[in-house]
Motif scaffolding. Sequence first.
Motif, PDB file in Angstrom:
ATOM      1  N   ILE A 383      35.144 -57.847  48.957  1.00  0.00           N
ATOM      2  CA  ILE A 383      35.490 -57.339  47.334  1.00  0.00           C
ATOM      3  C   ILE A 383      35.356 -58.708  46.556  1.00  0.00           C
ATOM      4  O   ILE A 383      36.257 -59.351  46.443  1.00  0.00           O
ATOM      5  N   PRO A 384      34.281 -58.902  45.723  1.00  0.00           N
ATOM      6  CA  PRO A 384      34.003 -60.251  44.989  1.00  0.00           C
ATOM      7  C   PRO A 384      34.854 -60.271  43.557  1.00  0.00           C
ATOM      8  O   PRO A 384      35.584 -59.183  43.294  1.00  0.00           O
ATOM      9  N   VAL A 385      34.908 -61.255  43.093  1.00  0.00           N
ATOM     10  CA  VAL A 385      35.484 -61.511  41.708  1.00  0.00           C
ATOM     11  C   VAL A 385      34.458 -61.366  40.987  1.00  0.00           C
ATOM     12  O   VAL A 385      33.476 -62.051  40.793  1.00  0.00           O
ATOM     13  N   PHE A 386      34.715 -60.301  40.355  1.00  0.00           N
ATOM     14  CA  PHE A 386      33.614 -59.819  39.134  1.00  0.00           C
ATOM     15  C   PHE A 386      33.878 -60.331  37.624  1.00  0.00           C
ATOM     16  O   PHE A 386      35.150 -60.502  37.301  1.00  0.00           O
ATOM     17  N   THR A 387      33.184 -60.616  36.723  1.00  0.00           N
ATOM     18  CA  THR A 387      33.536 -60.788  35.323  1.00  0.00           C
ATOM     19  C   THR A 387      32.490 -60.579  34.360  1.00  0.00           C
ATOM     20  O   THR A 387      30.999 -60.662  35.077  1.00  0.00           O
ATOM     21  N   ASN A 388      32.435 -60.152  33.262  1.00  0.00           N
ATOM     22  CA  ASN A 388      31.569 -59.976  32.351  1.00  0.00           C
ATOM     23  C   ASN A 388      31.017 -61.201  31.949  1.00  0.00           C
ATOM     24  O   ASN A 388      31.905 -61.755  30.893  1.00  0.00           O
ATOM     25  N   MET A 389      29.914 -61.686  31.852  1.00  0.00           N
ATOM     26  CA  MET A 389      29.413 -63.118  31.534  1.00  0.00           C
ATOM     27  C   MET A 389      29.415 -63.128  29.908  1.00  0.00           C
ATOM     28  O   MET A 389      29.377 -64.035  29.446  1.00  0.00           O
ATOM     29  N   THR A 390      29.419 -62.169  29.204  1.00  0.00           N
ATOM     30  CA  THR A 390      29.286 -62.186  27.983  1.00  0.00           C
ATOM     31  C   THR A 390      30.752 -62.626  27.280  1.00  0.00           C
ATOM     32  O   THR A 390      30.612 -63.081  26.123  1.00  0.00           O
ATOM     33  N   GLY A 391      31.627 -62.411  27.946  1.00  0.00           N
ATOM     34  CA  GLY A 391      33.078 -63.179  27.514  1.00  0.00           C
ATOM     35  C   GLY A 391      33.050 -64.527  27.870  1.00  0.00           C
ATOM     36  O   GLY A 391      34.490 -65.070  27.391  1.00  0.00           O
ATOM     37  N   ILE A 392      32.120 -65.286  28.318  1.00  0.00           N
ATOM     38  CA  ILE A 392      32.426 -66.690  28.560  1.00  0.00           C
ATOM     39  C   ILE A 392      31.729 -67.522  27.506  1.00  0.00           C
ATOM     40  O   ILE A 392      32.505 -68.475  26.919  1.00  0.00           O
TER      41      ILE A 392
END
Length: 519
Positions: A383-392
């Motif tokens: 189970i990877p660590v996901f993130t929405n890249m538009t919030g960076i």
Amino acid sequence: MKTLALPALLAAALCSLFTPVTRADPTFIADLDITSFDGTEIDANLFVPETPPPSGGYPTVLFTNSWILDKNQYLLQAAALAEDGYLVMSYSTRGFGTSGGLVDVAGDNSIADAGVLIDWLEAHYPVGKLAMAGISYGAGISLVTAARDPRVDAVAALSGWSDVIEGLYPNNTVNLVWGTILTTTAFNLEPEVDTIWHNLRTTQNIQAVEDFAAPRSALAYVGELNRNGTAVLMSNNFADYLFKPNSMTQLYSLLDGPKKLLLNPGTHAVTETLGGNDGHIWATTFRWFDRYLKGEANGIDSEPKVDMTVRISNRLEQFDDFPVTQKAKRYYLHPRLSYFNNASMKTSPYSGWGWNNDFHGGADTKAGTGIPVISDALEGFGIPVFTNMTGINGYYAIEYNSPMHWSTFKIRGTPSLEMWIKPSKPEVQLQVHLYDTDPLGWGRLITHAPITLRNLQVGQAQKISLDLFTTSYDVPPGHVVTLAIDTEGALYQKPQDRHYEIEVPYRSSRQSVLTIPHL
């Protein structure tokens, strides 16, 4: 770590997935109180094989507990070894379990205790070749004891460390979450340990911290391990943000004797405890003992020395040595037009007009490692660590995207970054993340590293360098690699003054480069 969270769970789940081959039932002595050199009582247990000792004595294993756990941590493994003819003692290090004394973090007293236990075994039983083994705290003590006591023929160091500084102070950054867990869960700490942690938190008297760390770090004893010919097995996990793989790969590269390196998904101690990477870690450990304690020709000494399991897919690969590849992709950083645009990474150097980008401290972004400890543990289950890249990308961070990969990009090893910056304050912190970003803008964390920079030349362009944490990851076709940099992370202590600007200059004479090893 005497906490009701992760380490207690590790102890409870320890042995459920290992099924030994039953032979004769060994004799189990559940409670032994052994008096150490200074009168401290060390609590231990012992499995004695029913079979008579070989001519050279019993192959012997001394298990050392993890932080806040005790002598009962390895009951299943110890019983399995005893059924296979091993003499096995497990003990609670001083300050843990019912052992007396104070926790000195693998200090002289704890190392002397291990020597006393070996003396006791030799005085009461025919001891042949002997190994020390343990997870986490037990791994560190096993390595240092092996270096200082030539009677230790082999070591299995699982989720261990070879450099205390790297664990608690990576790249001059206080490892706040893990350091707090360690110092608040051991109730019998030597006062010196609290002083060292206070010095780290306040960044004062760092020389005293280094003096404390050196004799507790196996990297200080490479010569002794080599002279002793110790057979060293090491296992570490990619999302272990306490004892990262980096210093263990460094130790591995410096060892001349028999050695093997296992690199696995998951976080600190979880992979070794909850089944051991589908049983691979403990099975390999037992084979290691059979070869270097019993002398069995089981082939482990002629197999590839490095077992590396790919993150998320959990696919095992084997390599002859570390580094596992000499190939590397060099990405040069190119500028963004504004806070609303992504920057880029290209395989060609920047050759345009002089340009500058900036980003700022004072707030966190969506770049990060997820929920401390929990997200890292889940990675071991795919189970990877996901993130929405538009919030960076934006005012508080900068994001560089590579060209799209048309075939699988197999990252294997330790990425590194050389970057030019112009800081507005003498102390700044960077949180550097590497992501696998899909066409919809969702990123999966590949690796990261923090760095805290002090005594910088304010307003002057200067080059910084750092290694990210060692990893193994496959970027699928159609995805890009993203380098995302901000200034705060959930795991690490923030600078006292968080309000600063970091300018990134782009010049043909000042190339910032990300280097990624790959197959």
